[in-house]
Each structure stands twice: as C-alpha cells, then as structure tokens.
Scaffold this active site. Structure first.
Site, short mmCIF file in Angstrom:
data_model
loop_
_atom_site.label_atom_id
_atom_site.label_comp_id
_atom_site.label_asym_id
_atom_site.label_seq_id
_atom_site.Cartn_x
_atom_site.Cartn_y
_atom_site.Cartn_z
N HIS A 48 0.83 -1.22 0.00
CA HIS A 48 0.00 0.00 0.00
C HIS A 48 0.86 1.27 0.00
CE1 HIS A 48 -3.16 2.86 0.73
NE2 HIS A 48 -2.65 3.18 1.91
N HIS A 72 3.14 7.40 5.37
CA HIS A 72 1.92 8.13 5.73
C HIS A 72 1.06 7.48 6.79
CE1 HIS A 72 -0.10 5.48 2.75
NE2 HIS A 72 -1.19 5.77 3.42
N GLU A 76 -0.30 5.77 12.52
CA GLU A 76 -1.65 5.26 12.81
C GLU A 76 -1.66 3.74 12.98
OE1 GLU A 76 -6.14 5.82 10.99
OE2 GLU A 76 -4.41 6.36 9.78
N ASP A 77 -0.86 3.02 12.17
CA ASP A 77 -0.99 1.56 12.11
C ASP A 77 0.16 0.77 12.73
OD1 ASP A 77 -3.37 1.89 10.81
OD2 ASP A 77 -2.54 1.70 8.80
N ASP A 139 -3.65 7.97 -1.33
CA ASP A 139 -4.03 6.89 -0.40
C ASP A 139 -5.44 6.39 -0.74
OD1 ASP A 139 -4.09 5.40 2.20
OD2 ASP A 139 -5.54 6.95 2.75
N ASP A 260 -21.79 13.02 -26.81
CA ASP A 260 -20.35 13.22 -26.69
C ASP A 260 -19.68 12.14 -25.83
OD1 ASP A 260 -21.52 14.01 -24.42
OD2 ASP A 260 -20.52 15.96 -24.25
#
Length: 713
Positions: A48, A72, A76-77, A139, A260
């Site tokens: 990821h 990133h 958090e993880d 993300d 279109d």
C-alpha cells in the site's frame, strides 16, 4: 506490485539532480515497522505505501512528499511515533505524516449531500500543507483500486459514497482530473454496479465501430490542420462511465442519444495556433450556438485552460472538441501538481475560500527553476482563514467563524442550549467557556436547567447569533428591573399628590398619556421612568390640573425641606428626579469639576461615574441619566493619587507636610520601594474638587526628588 526501484527511477527521470536517499530510508523504515502486516487482498501491507508513493511519483512530486507517502500511515498503524519520524526524516516529513494521520482520525459519521461540502472544506482547512491532501488523495485512490477485497458490501458502499462526495471533488478543485475521473468511476462501480456494467457493455459492444469512427474523424481534423501548416497532436477518447451516466440522468437521455461519449482533443504549440485551429474546425463543421467555452481567455480557478466547442460532425452527429497547448494539457492532467517546478506565488484573492482562485494565484510567477523543492517547502493551504469546522458528539459538522468559543457553538445548536451553557468539553477534556475552538475538535456542551447567560460572555463570543441572544436576554432583564423600579418611583410620587397609581394605570386617561409620550404600552412608559428618561412628575402634570400640582409641591417642599437636606448626598443633582439615593463609583472616584454621568441601579439609586470611566462605558446606555454637581454644596470627596520619587530619608514627612499645607486631608497611605531605588507612595486624599486637587498635585511636584504625581482611577 510496484517496486522501490521503479519509484526511484521515476523520481530521477523527473528530477535528475534530486537526492533520493530520504526515499530509500523511508522505504526501509516502512518495511521494518509494517513487517508481518497483511492487506485484505492477501498482499504484504507494504504494497500500500509503495503504491501511494508510486502515484505521487507519477504526479512528479518531490522526494520529501514521496518519503512522506511511504510513511503516511506508520503512526496510525504501527508502534512508530511522530517524534521518531521527525528525528529520522526531519520536520517537513513529520509535519506531513502528522497531517495525514490527523485527517484519517476524523469521525465522519455521515456524508450526506448537505454535509459533504463542509467535510471537504474541513479537510482542506485542516491540511495546512498541500502535500497532506495530495497524499490523502493517493491513499484513497489505491484503497479504491483494492476495494473489492472488502468482505462487507455495506462497507464498500460507505467508502465509495465518501469517495464520490468528498475526495473526487477535492481532486477536481485541485485540477487533478485523472484522479477525479478514476475516483468517480471506481465509486460508481460499487455504488451502482448494474448501471456501471450496463454502460460498460454498451461501450464495449460498439467499440470496433467507434474506433473506426474515431480514426475517420481524426483524419478529417489532421487533413484540415495540415492544409494550413498547423502541426498538432489529435486524440479521440471515451468519456469515463460515471460522466456518461450523469449526462443520461441530468438530461434524461437514453445511452444512444448521449452525443459526446467520444471527445476529441487537439494539442498544439502556442495559444495563437489554438484560436486558428478553432476557426478551422468551425469552417470544417458547423458549430452549435452556446456550446463554445473559452477557458484560455478565462481560465478556471484551478488553472485549467482549453477551448471547448461542439460541432455537427461528418455524419450529422455532435462532436465535442477541446483545443489546447502542450503546457495546458500537462496542467489539465495534473492540476496544481503540474506546477511543482514553479516558484510560489502570493495568494491575493480576498474571496479565496469561495472561488478557489488561490490555485491560480499560487503560480502567478511562472518562472521555471531547477529545484522543485523550493516551491513545495513553503506551500501552505489557508483556504478558509476565517472559518473553523468542529464536530458535535454525534459526528455532525458545524461551521463557525475563527476565534469562536464553546458559547458560540452552544447557541448555534439552540438558543436554549446557549442560555443554559455552564461548561464545555473539547475532545473529552474540560475547557474554559472563552476557549477558542480549532478545526477538527469534538465539542460537547454542558448545560444546567435554570442557568442564564452572563454579560461577561459578550467580551468573547464571535457569532452574531450568540451576541444578539445574550443582549436580548440582558435587555429583557434590564427592562424587568426598570419596570419594577419605575413602578416603585411612580407609587411613591403619586402618593404625595394623593393619587392612586395602581388605579390610574388602567384608566383611559393614562392610556392617552402613554400615547402622548410615543409608547404603545403602559409598561414601556414605566420602564422609561425606571431608566430615568422620564420622571413621575411629568406624568402627574399631565393627569392633574397645574394649580393643584403647584400647590401640593409647594406645601410638600416646606414640610420635607429639612429632611431632604439631610438626605442630599455629596452635592449631586439628578435632573428631573427628587429624593433619590446617590452614591459614587469606587472605580473612578469623581470629584466636583470632573465631567460626570449617572447610572440607575435597582436598589441603589443612582451611581455617579466620571464620563471617562472604563467601567461606566460598559454599562447599558438605557440606564444612563443626566446628573450635575450641586454648586451650592461645599463638601470633601475622596480621591486616589500616586507619588513616584527617588528614595531618601524624610521623603514621606515632606510629602505629608505639603498635602496638609494645601488644605487636603490624608485618609490612607502606603508605600512600595522598587528595586531601582524609587518609591511609589499611594494616598487617598479628601479634596473639595478638581481645582483643589490640581493645587495639591502642583505642591507635591515641588518636593525634592519627586519624579511624578498623578491621579488614579
């Protein structure tokens, strides 16, 4: 799965001189802390952050952004901390990772249409660095590419709805249309799989015919441009499925009539060539009126530039054609990300939060330079400088002006909640009522039945609603007190003239008096008597013959003359009101000669203040009453002064002697010796007025080593 070497190759291709060491280190750190974690797809979790970094590299971002992309979600993880990130990768990377983490924790309980705009604004307001938003978009893009691995259908739909309502519009605002289109398409696939599949099947069914058609139209365009020696790149493309679906819904058309589905793009070298090509297309095929847009002359706020026209094609069908330069095409594909190689411009648009013209202003200075980091390092988002977005405990978003407090929030919920507010919790902890709320905080109001607003709240509330409701309550209270005081004053005054106020108040005669003073209700007249704007005697004169009033007054004055002399307080005359208690404000201690004003205070009569008194200025002007010094009285009044001097033996004795010589009495005295060998001597003196006080001050200034003498209050 993309590999780190692929990412490094892309970065070096875009920025040959960049140092990729920070990307390498971020990859190793991310691999270590995510070790053993798996995605729902069964791939290692590391896939990821690698995919996110790959998307950022495609956007030609700098090495700081890509390192932050790799890291990133580690805070958090995993067990990694912000401090650790800062120590290893520097402040910029830590700041971006912290911003992405903060956005990930927002409790969006609902993404209803009416709230989606607030959430979008909140995300942009919270991300003070634009790279935070770009990483969040990358993300979300990768999460949508792997959404099929979620087991819960409800969860898939929730994520897809949030993506469509919140993230796709943000990508559009930033002008990154390829991300917007992919987010919309993948959301559409999960939210309405039947419609998605139907459009896909229909497009695929005629694909061969359509491809032949595209080639035919491209030949016509090339031929016309070649004849006029215009070198151009011509593309024909299918509109994405969500766009086709939206057109079918908005115009109530079957698939066959959406004209279109295929759009053509002509890409040239210069702006004059674009306008020339436009003229050639209009000479080749008839243009449709009102279907022409010049986004070159008037660019969109997110920097998008292009000429759009719709014409009747070679087989009688409508064709949409876009004409732009290579540079415009690059910007159209990447939006603001296309300008990483440009210097930072200045945000000058005053309505930046409404128009998003900040993006255009950001690249005002379009001079290319070698180091792309220079632009990025200082790009900060401040789209909504005058707004904060906070949550209710239920997850609803409320927008407030910057500097708003829990009291403003309480009144925004409901007037009663505001009035009964006794405390507030922000993110679970108690805060003062004047605490300034920040975007992203969860606010809980604590109320108590029977509690009332405080006048002090006016010193810090920011919203018009809170301010007007508090003032309204104070005014109501003031009126109630004034009615009570006015009634009391009238009953007393009417008794002197042997009149029954309570009986007269209901009479027609009194109603005429009320109207004569310009009021609709008797209560308003009584309130104004309480405020001191009208006197009871003025009413008595209107309902009693003049000679009766004069005789009664004369008799009454003889009987109570002595008593009134005793009651006369401090030589102040309250205009139009006799026999009223007077006291002096301790805050400013007025003396004869000072300009003064009076304020009616229930139960305390009239309080006298100097007109320059700060406390008096805060009082309700409706309670103000005219007063003046009684020139016939000859009394003394307390006043405070401070004498600043150099320290020496016998100083206090000399100061005291001069005060006595000037004819003033010392009521109290105390001194403070400072570190710099000076002494502050505070005196409360008894003086007859401002002239007397001036003489005392001038006398004290003559004392040896006295530096300053001034009045306090």
């Amino acid at each position: 799965m993309i590999r780190i070497t692929d990412i490094l190759d892309k970065v070096l291709e875009n920025h040959p001189d960049v140092d990729v060491d920070i990307i390498d280190r971020a990859y190793i750190f991310s691999a270590r802390v995510h070790d053993g974690q798996m995605r729902l797809s069964g791939e290692p979790y590391l896939s990821h952050p690698l995919e996110v970094a790959g998307i950022l590299a495609d956007m030609k971002l700098d090495s700081i952004s890509i390192a932050a992309g790799l890291l990133h979600d580690v805070v958090e993880d995993t067990h990694a901390t912000e401090a650790e990130i800062g120590e290893m990768f520097g402040h910029d990377v830590m700041h971006i990772v912290s911003g992405v983490t903060k956005l990930s924790k927002l409790p969006f309980n609902s993404a209803q249409a009416r709230e989606a705009e607030s959430i979008r604004k909140m995300l942009l307001a919270m991300a003070d660095d634009i790279r935070v938003i770009l990483i969040k978009l990358a993300d979300r893009l990768h999460n949508m590419r792997t959404l099929q691995f979620h087991r819960s259908e409800a969860k898939k739909k929730k994520i897809a709805r949030e993506t469509l309502d919140i993230y796709a519009p943000i990508a559009a605002r930033l002008g990154i249309y390829w991300i917007k289109n992919e987010l919309e398409n993948s959301s559409f696939r999960f939210l309405n799989p039947e419609a998605y599949q139907d459009i896909r099947d229909r497009v695929d069914k005629d694909r061969e015919d359509r491809e032949n058609y595209v080639e035919t139209v491209k030949l016509y365009i090339h031929k016309k441009l070649d004849e006029n020696k215009l070198k151009a790149q011509v593309n024909g493309r299918y509109k994405h499925f969500f766009s086709i679906h939206q057109k079918m819904l908005s115009q109530n058309l079957p698939f066959e009539e959406v004209y279109d589905i295929i759009a053509f793009r002509i890409i040239l070298d210069t702006i004059p060539q674009c306008y020339e090509a436009l003229g050639l297309m209009h000479s080749l095929w008839r243009p449709i009126a009102k279907k022409f847009k010049d986004y070159i002359g008037m660019p969109k706020p997110n920097m998008y530039q292009s000429l759009h026209t719709t014409v009747i094609g070679p087989f009688g069908e409508r064709i949409e054609i876009q004409i732009r330069t290579h540079e415009m095409d690059r910007v159209a594909k990447s939006g603001i990300a296309a300008h990483w190689s440009y210097k930072e411009g200045k945000v000058i648009d005053e309505n930046v939060s409404k128009t998003f013209a900040w993006v255009q202003n950001l690249v005002e200075n379009q001079e290319a330079f070698r180091d792309p980091n220079e632009f990025l390092e200082n790009v900060r988002i401040d789209l909504f400088p005058d707004e904060v977005y906070v949550f209710t405990p239920q997850g609803q978003i409320k927008s407030l002006p910057k500097g708003a407090t829990p009291v403003d929030f309480a009144y925004l919920i409901h007037t009663e909640v505001g009035a009964q507010c006794v405390g507030a919790k922000v993110n679970g902890r108690m805060v003062p009522l004047k605490y300034e709320l920040q975007t992203g905080e969860i606010v809980e109001v604590i109320t108590s039945k029977g509690h009332h607003p405080s006048k002090d709240w006016l010193n810090f509330v920011k919203t018009v609603k809170a301010r007007s409701r508090i003032r309204q309550w104070i005014k109501t209270q003031e009126k109630e007190r004034s009615v009570s005081l006015g009634r009391e004053m009238c009953e007393k005054a009417f008794r002197k003239f042997r009149l029954n106020f309570n009986a007269l108040i209901k009479s027609e005669e009194m109603q005429k008096v009320v109207e004569g003073f310009g009021f609709k209700q008797t209560e308003d007249l009584i309130a104004n008597i309480g405020y001191g704007k009208i006197t009871p005697l003025q009413i008595i004169r209107k309902i009693t013959p003049k000679e009766v009033v004069d005789d009664t007054e004369s008799l009454f004055n003889k009987i109570v003359a002595k008593d009134r002399k005793k009651k006369e307080k401090g030589g102040v005359v309250v205009k139009g009101v006799d026999d009223i208690l007077v006291r002096f404000g301790k805050c400013c201690q007025p003396v004869p000669g000072d300009p003064i004003t009076g304020y009616i205070t229930r139960g305390y009569g009239v309080t006298i203040h100097r007109t320059t008194c700060v406390n008096a200025m805060k009082l309700n002007p409706e309670r103000q009453i005219e007063v003046e010094w009684n020139q016939e009285m000859n009394e003394s009044y307390p006043v405070k002064i401070v004498v600043r001097s150099l320290d020496r033996v016998g100083l206090l004795a000399d100061v005291a002697a001069n005060i006595s010589k000037s004819g003033a009495n010392i009521l109290s005295a105390n001194t403070e010796t400072k570190d710099n060998q000076t002494v502050d001597s505070y005196f409360t003196l008894s003086v007859q007025g401002t002239d007397h006080l001036t003489r005392v001050v001038e006398s004290l200034k003559q004392v040896k080593q006295v530096l300053e003498v001034r009045r306090l209050g």
